[in-house]
Scaffold this motif. Structure first.
Motif, mmCIF file in Angstrom:
data_model
loop_
_atom_site.group_PDB
_atom_site.id
_atom_site.type_symbol
_atom_site.label_atom_id
_atom_site.label_comp_id
_atom_site.label_asym_id
_atom_site.label_seq_id
_atom_site.Cartn_x
_atom_site.Cartn_y
_atom_site.Cartn_z
ATOM 1 N N ASP A 78 45.746 64.335 51.980
ATOM 2 C CA ASP A 78 44.865 63.272 52.464
ATOM 3 C C ASP A 78 43.464 63.428 51.895
ATOM 4 O O ASP A 78 42.555 62.681 52.257
ATOM 5 N N PHE A 79 43.269 64.407 51.006
ATOM 6 C CA PHE A 79 41.935 64.683 50.470
ATOM 7 C C PHE A 79 42.057 65.220 49.046
ATOM 8 O O PHE A 79 42.816 66.147 48.780
ATOM 9 N N VAL A 80 41.300 64.619 48.140
ATOM 10 C CA VAL A 80 41.275 65.058 46.745
ATOM 11 C C VAL A 80 39.858 64.878 46.224
ATOM 12 O O VAL A 80 39.195 63.887 46.547
ATOM 13 N N ILE A 81 39.394 65.835 45.430
ATOM 14 C CA ILE A 81 38.148 65.623 44.701
ATOM 15 C C ILE A 81 38.405 65.867 43.219
ATOM 16 O O ILE A 81 39.182 66.735 42.841
ATOM 17 N N ILE A 82 37.762 65.027 42.426
ATOM 18 C CA ILE A 82 37.907 65.067 40.974
ATOM 19 C C ILE A 82 36.574 65.477 40.382
ATOM 20 O O ILE A 82 35.540 64.875 40.681
ATOM 21 N N ASN A 83 36.602 66.477 39.516
ATOM 22 C CA ASN A 83 35.397 66.948 38.846
ATOM 23 C C ASN A 83 35.153 66.138 37.577
ATOM 24 O O ASN A 83 36.039 66.010 36.745
ATOM 25 N N ALA A 116 39.097 69.553 36.706
ATOM 26 C CA ALA A 116 39.543 70.068 37.998
ATOM 27 C C ALA A 116 39.852 68.960 39.000
ATOM 28 O O ALA A 116 39.108 68.002 39.141
ATOM 29 N N VAL A 117 40.989 69.095 39.679
ATOM 30 C CA VAL A 117 41.341 68.295 40.846
ATOM 31 C C VAL A 117 41.547 69.303 41.969
ATOM 32 O O VAL A 117 42.392 70.187 41.863
ATOM 33 N N LEU A 118 40.738 69.170 43.018
ATOM 34 C CA LEU A 118 40.820 70.106 44.138
ATOM 35 C C LEU A 118 41.300 69.386 45.386
ATOM 36 O O LEU A 118 41.076 68.187 45.554
#
Length: 180
Positions: A78-83, A116-118
């Motif tokens: 339900d959560f993703v951050i893209i650098n 990065a995908v965190l």
């Protein structure tokens, strides 16, 4: 929500072999994520593009990351951050809640590295230019799928050898595994 892109093909890419495409680096161009008229990230320059502005973004990495983020949000997270690898400290945060996703621009000193995908929030960050822009989940997924497929079609019309490049295969795998 809308994804815009512009590929700035190198003249040599039309005739490049699979090995040249695979090991010659990533595909450059321009990438823009638009949540609404006031909230966008990146830009598409007006044509013709001046020589000193050829291909500032790594489109291959952007499409690999956004397709991976969509796949993860559709299945397991339900959560993703893209650098943003072209910026020292910019990230795009995407949170899914029910039938909506909320997209934010965030700033952090943490630089995770190339592409990065965190799946968890950064510990130290501040809000960027805009926060929690709502988008219906199905609109988000359909835009990612549609623009990514258009991007891949454009690559293949330019050079069929792109079909067997590893990062293209990763993008296709991501798109094929998005559950809408």
């Amino acid at each position: 929500m809308k994804i815009n892109y512009l590929i700035t093909f190198d003249s040599e890419e039309s005739d490049a072999s699979l090995d040249e495409l695979e090991y010659g680096g990533r595909l450059s161009g321009y990438f823009e994520l638009v949540c609404n008229e006031e909230c966008s990230y990146g830009c598409i320059p007006y044509l013709p593009i001046p020589a000193d502005l050829q291909g500032l973004d790594l489109l291959s990495t952007w499409f690999e990351q956004i397709s991976e983020a969509a796949m993860l949000l559709s299945k397991t997270s339900d959560f993703v951050i893209i650098n943003d690898i072209d910026s020292y400290n910019s990230w795009i945060e995407i949170q899914k809640s029910g039938e909506q996703v909320f997209i934010s621009h965030i700033i952090s000193e943490k630089k995770a590295g190339h592409g990065a995908v965190l799946l968890k929030p950064l510990s130290n960050y501040s809000n960027g230019r805009w926060v929690k822009q709502p988008v219906e989940s199905n609109v988000f997924f359909q835009e990612v799928i549609g623009k990514t497929l258009t991007f891949l079609d454009e690559l293949l019309s330019h050079n069929k050898n792109f079909l067997n490049v590893s990062w293209v295969n990763r993008i296709m795998n991501n798109i094929n595994n998005i559950e809408v």
